[in-house]
Design an enzyme around this catalytic site. Sequence first.
Site, PDB file in Angstrom:
ATOM      1  NE  ARG A 142      -3.511  -0.038   2.772  1.00 62.79           N
ATOM      2  CZ  ARG A 142      -3.372   0.873   3.720  1.00 62.79           C
ATOM      3  NH1 ARG A 142      -2.359   0.791   4.570  1.00 62.79           N
ATOM      4  NH2 ARG A 142      -4.208   1.877   3.824  1.00 62.79           N
ATOM      5  CD  GLU A 199      -1.274   7.366  17.064  1.00 61.66           C
ATOM      6  OE1 GLU A 199      -1.057   6.275  16.471  1.00 61.66           O
ATOM      7  OE2 GLU A 199      -1.934   8.290  16.567  1.00 61.66           O
ATOM      8  CE1 TYR A 234      -6.121   0.705   8.862  1.00 63.28           C
ATOM      9  CE2 TYR A 234      -5.960   0.871   6.476  1.00 63.28           C
ATOM     10  CZ  TYR A 234      -5.860   1.441   7.725  1.00 63.28           C
ATOM     11  OH  TYR A 234      -5.515   2.759   7.845  1.00 63.28           O
TER      12      TYR A 234
END
Length: 383
Positions: free
Chosen positions: A170, A298, A346
Amino acid sequence: MRYCIVGAGFSGAVIGRALAEAGHKVLAIDDRATLGGNCHSERDAETGVMVHIYGPHIFHTGNERVWDYVRRFGDWIPYNHRVQAVSGGRVFSLPVNLLTINQFFNKVMSPAEARAFIAAQAEKIAEPKNFEEQALSMIGPDLYRAFFRGYTRKQWGVEPTQLPASILKRLPVRFTYEDSYFAHPYQAMPREGYTEVVKAILAVDGVELRLSTRFEDVDEKFAHVIYSGPIDRYFDYEYGRLGYRTLDFERFTHRGDYQGTAVLNYCDEEVPFTRITEHKHFAPWERDKLEGSVLYREFSRLCGPEDIPYYPIRQTNEEAMLRRYVSRAESTGGVSFVGRLGSYRYLDMDVTIAEALDASSRMIAAIRDGAKLPAFFVPPLGA
């Protein structure tokens, strides 16, 4: 009888509105007290910053139908997402582009020279079988170790050799100085945040909305249930819990501009967090008017029973479990599973909306013709 939409994120909102516009009564519920699912955003009372509560969500698409649809429900401002990365004490541009390559190798190469240089670095792997092999075949060992190995181990909690090659496919490698994270023609942020967009989608006659409401606690029979929650939860985890990664957020504020960019990845494995996000940079049209800043570090870890599921792991054991849930769903009847959690995939926002629009059309046609609604409008296996 009316239809029940479980989950007030984009999947549920789009389908709920379409059913209502077709003349059907709809009950939309969500066990959270807020709309939008993980896209929920709200303005911070202390600083005035529009905050993406469950982590950044960037809208980008090449689908004109989706782009036209979302613009019906809010004011969208062009936003070009860029990401920087810290590796070995230096800051680089991501995704890997000509600037990244020249910076990292301390060279001044043209596009053709860089392409040949990286081809020489890359390992000859005809059919990469996992994330690591995909990276080595694309960019070679040096760039892989600098930007992907440590970050991936932190993000997924497993060795990159245990992850599918499709995760990395991706991400582009560019031999120009173009550093936009996405290449889609339509990229934007909603001026008033995603929650207001979802609220506007659901603001239609025929939809009753109940927040802080669990599906398990609703005592009503429905013509059909459209379920965008976790498929394993619907079946009370009969075959076990599907694996997800979750995120912990360490919030802090700063007066002024903390890092000069919306997202700064930390690729080195010894740094425990994966990235820092600075949310006023997601709204550049108002950024310079804001004195304060809201940021989050995060941390990724395995999702527990009480955690919010973010990223489906989909390793071999999860795929086998999913097959059992899919078979169970297809033999149950009366319920259709949609969205990221319902199909255990996803999904980017635009894909979620596109699938919901397609599911809505097919659903309304099936209801009109008296046909049975399928358990899945998009098969979750092999996706």
